[in-house]
Design an enzyme around this catalytic site. Structure first.
Site, mmCIF file in Angstrom:
data_model
loop_
_atom_site.group_PDB
_atom_site.id
_atom_site.type_symbol
_atom_site.label_atom_id
_atom_site.label_comp_id
_atom_site.label_asym_id
_atom_site.label_seq_id
_atom_site.Cartn_x
_atom_site.Cartn_y
_atom_site.Cartn_z
ATOM 1 N N THR A 1 0.854 -1.192 0.000
ATOM 2 C CA THR A 1 0.000 0.000 0.000
ATOM 3 C C THR A 1 0.889 1.241 0.000
ATOM 4 O O THR A 1 2.005 1.230 0.513
ATOM 5 C CB THR A 1 -0.894 0.032 1.247
ATOM 6 O OG1 THR A 1 -0.053 0.004 2.406
ATOM 7 C CG2 THR A 1 -1.837 -1.159 1.276
ATOM 8 N N GLY B 1 -2.047 -4.818 10.347
ATOM 9 C CA GLY B 1 -2.875 -4.807 11.542
ATOM 10 C C GLY B 1 -4.359 -4.774 11.225
ATOM 11 O O GLY B 1 -4.770 -4.981 10.071
ATOM 12 N N ASP B 2 -5.145 -4.470 12.256
ATOM 13 C CA ASP B 2 -6.599 -4.434 12.083
ATOM 14 C C ASP B 2 -7.027 -3.331 11.108
ATOM 15 O O ASP B 2 -8.058 -3.449 10.457
ATOM 16 C CB ASP B 2 -7.276 -4.222 13.443
ATOM 17 C CG ASP B 2 -7.153 -5.458 14.325
ATOM 18 O OD1 ASP B 2 -7.202 -6.579 13.786
ATOM 19 O OD2 ASP B 2 -6.986 -5.306 15.546
ATOM 20 N N GLU C 1 -9.423 -2.231 5.822
ATOM 21 C CA GLU C 1 -9.433 -1.660 4.469
ATOM 22 C C GLU C 1 -9.610 -2.749 3.412
ATOM 23 O O GLU C 1 -10.310 -2.556 2.420
ATOM 24 C CB GLU C 1 -8.156 -0.860 4.239
ATOM 25 C CG GLU C 1 -8.101 0.371 5.132
ATOM 26 C CD GLU C 1 -6.928 1.279 4.853
ATOM 27 O OE1 GLU C 1 -6.163 1.003 3.898
ATOM 28 O OE2 GLU C 1 -6.762 2.272 5.579
HETATM 29 N N1 LIG Z 1 1.880 3.060 2.863
HETATM 30 C C1 LIG Z 1 1.260 3.594 3.907
HETATM 31 N N2 LIG Z 1 1.742 4.697 4.523
HETATM 32 C C2 LIG Z 1 1.150 5.223 5.606
HETATM 33 N N3 LIG Z 1 0.014 4.710 6.174
HETATM 34 C C3 LIG Z 1 -0.514 3.615 5.606
HETATM 35 C C4 LIG Z 1 0.077 3.005 4.451
HETATM 36 N N4 LIG Z 1 -0.669 1.934 4.113
HETATM 37 C C5 LIG Z 1 -1.684 1.885 5.009
HETATM 38 N N5 LIG Z 1 -1.594 2.891 5.895
HETATM 39 C C6 LIG Z 1 -2.471 3.174 7.049
HETATM 40 O O1 LIG Z 1 -1.909 2.592 8.218
HETATM 41 C C7 LIG Z 1 -2.978 2.370 9.147
HETATM 42 C C8 LIG Z 1 -2.626 1.362 10.221
HETATM 43 O O2 LIG Z 1 -2.177 0.174 9.667
HETATM 44 P P1 LIG Z 1 -2.260 -1.274 10.348
HETATM 45 O O3 LIG Z 1 -3.598 -1.539 10.895
HETATM 46 O O4 LIG Z 1 -1.714 -2.236 9.368
HETATM 47 O O5 LIG Z 1 -1.206 -1.244 11.534
HETATM 48 P P2 LIG Z 1 -1.365 -0.864 13.057
HETATM 49 O O6 LIG Z 1 -2.204 0.355 13.184
HETATM 50 O O7 LIG Z 1 0.017 -0.811 13.597
HETATM 51 O O8 LIG Z 1 -2.119 -2.142 13.701
HETATM 52 P P3 LIG Z 1 -3.533 -2.289 14.488
HETATM 53 O O9 LIG Z 1 -4.575 -1.654 13.623
HETATM 54 O O10 LIG Z 1 -3.730 -3.776 14.638
HETATM 55 O O11 LIG Z 1 -3.373 -1.610 15.809
HETATM 56 C C9 LIG Z 1 -4.122 1.925 8.267
HETATM 57 O O12 LIG Z 1 -5.314 2.438 8.776
HETATM 58 C C10 LIG Z 1 -3.819 2.524 6.890
HETATM 59 O O13 LIG Z 1 -4.753 3.514 6.519
#
Ligand SMILES: Nc1ncnc2c1ncn2[C@@H]1O[C@H](COP(=O)(O)OP(=O)(O)OP(=O)(O)O)[C@@H](O)[C@H]1O
Length: 354
Positions: A83, A109-110, A115
């Site tokens: 992404t 993650g969640d 998404e």
């Molecule tokens: N390339 C990117 N750069 C920055 N943000 C991104 C990118 N790809 C996705 N995201 C955003 O990152 C957010 C968080 O991602 P993700 O849920 O995978 O990890 P997390 O927040 O660490 O884990 P959790 O949701 O389980 O707490 C997503 O809502 C998404 O919108």
């Protein structure tokens, strides 16, 4: 977008098989066989959020490659797509389904899972290449690599990418329910885990800004949300019932699954295979209630507190009573706007590797 995806697929494919149809970016023929080979090799698209868990997801993903190949490459063409920003995962997923992917696997993650789930739907309907008569559909998979990774807890799965890969390789699929948040402007938002509003909706909004602190982001998000918080009178309509006034609501959680906020068993009776949602309404919950009853939130026994109201629903509508400031709404930890909103369930609407 299809072209964009095609370019990325070519750049990122782990394994490329011969393409049969120039119109498709995945190497499919109608029977699902690949490259003239009789063995039905499947097309799996991996959607990776390299920035998940403060960038740990990108690094972990690289480390797990040899095991992934060992487990899946014999039976699958694996297409890897990273992404580039928020909500890109949903676009990738829609394109992959329309191009005939047999599975789309969320790696992150969640938030990333949410998404990808949103990419399975458009304009209130499932995205699909195949008609129901074909008996084929694109499955959802998950390799958890996030900060909280709460969804997997409902299934009792560990936050272990190897175990997740083994689940996918085994190939057992089960139909699961998906929640919908509608009533805002634009597309409905879909959730697979938990949606919530008011204090919890605001806490999720702030927690997303503190992800660099790992699981502590939920504590910081909650503390920030309490600042200036006031319980609100809200109007609620459950299923086809009448509108009712609920006074002094602190927060409402609507669960398709059980856990959120880094391990709180907030909607303990919710199950993604039940066909309904569990709603938990907290009234007049003070900051010290959350502090002294925190252990109950983690073990699910908070639902027997006198000021906690619990109900199983197919749908619930929530609106503000009178003129008050925006009441925050989140779904699967992502801020999706403010009340009024409707939360409902689409039973058995996704097939998932379990
Ligand atoms: N390339 C990117 N750069 C920055 N943000 C991104 C990118 N790809 C996705 N995201 C955003 O990152 C957010 C968080 O991602 P993700 O849920 O995978 O990890 P997390 O927040 O660490 O884990 P959790 O949701 O389980 O707490 C997503 O809502 C998404 O919108």
């Amino acid at each position: 977008m299809v072209v964009g995806t095609a370019v990325m697929m070519r750049a990122n494919s782990l394994v490329r098989a011969e393409r049969l149809s120039p119109g498709l970016d995945l190497p499919l023929n109608p029977s699902g066989a690949v490259g003239g080979d009789c063995s039905p090799k499947k097309n799996f698209v991996f959607v990776i959020n390299p920035k998940g868990a403060n960038g740990k997801t990108g690094k972990e993903w690289k480390k797990i490659q040899p095991y992934l190949r060992e487990m899946l490459s014999r039976n699958c063409n694996m297409h890897e797509l990273s992404t580039t920003g928020p909500f890109h995962a949903a676009e990738i997923t829609r394109d992959a389904i329309r191009e005939g992917a047999d599975a789309v696997i969320a790696v992150g993650g969640d938030g990333t899972l949410n998404e990808v789930v949103n990419g399975f739907f458009e304009a209130g309907k499932p995205v699909s290449l195949y008609g129901p008569e074909t008996g084929r559909s694109t499955a959802l998979g998950l390799i958890p690599m996030g900060t909280g990774s709460d969804f997997i807890r409902t299934f009792g799965w560990r936050n272990d990418p190897r175990e997740a890969i083994e689940r996918i390789a085994k190939g057992t699929r089960s139909r699961i329910d998906v929640g919908v948040v509608s009533g805002g402007s634009g597309e409905p938002r879909y959730f697979i885990n938990v949606a919530s509003l008011h204090l919890s909706g605001k806490a999720a909004f702030y927690a997303s800004k503190y992800k660099r602190f790992g699981n502590l982001c939920y504590v910081f998000g909650a503390l920030r949300a309490f600042y200036g918080h006031r319980d609100q009178n809200l109007r609620i309509k459950v299923d086809d019932g009448d509108w009712e006034l609920f006074e002094k609501i602190t927060t409402i959680c609507i669960g398709n699954a059980k856990f959120y906020g880094g391990g709180m068993k907030i909607t303990p009776a919710a199950s993604p295979t039940s066909g309904d949602l569990q709603v938990v309404i907290f009234q007049e919950f003070k900051w010290y209630d959350f502090l002294f009853k925190l252990h109950k939130l983690y073990n699910g026994s908070h639902i027997s507190e006198r000021n906690v109201f619990v109900k199983s629903v197919q749908g619930i509508q929530v609106a503000v009573e009178g003129s008050i400031d925006g009441v925050y709404v989140e779904s699967d930890g992502e801020h999706v706007g403010f009340l009024p909103r409707r939360f409902s369930v689409m039973p058995s609407s996704l097939e998932m590797f379990v």
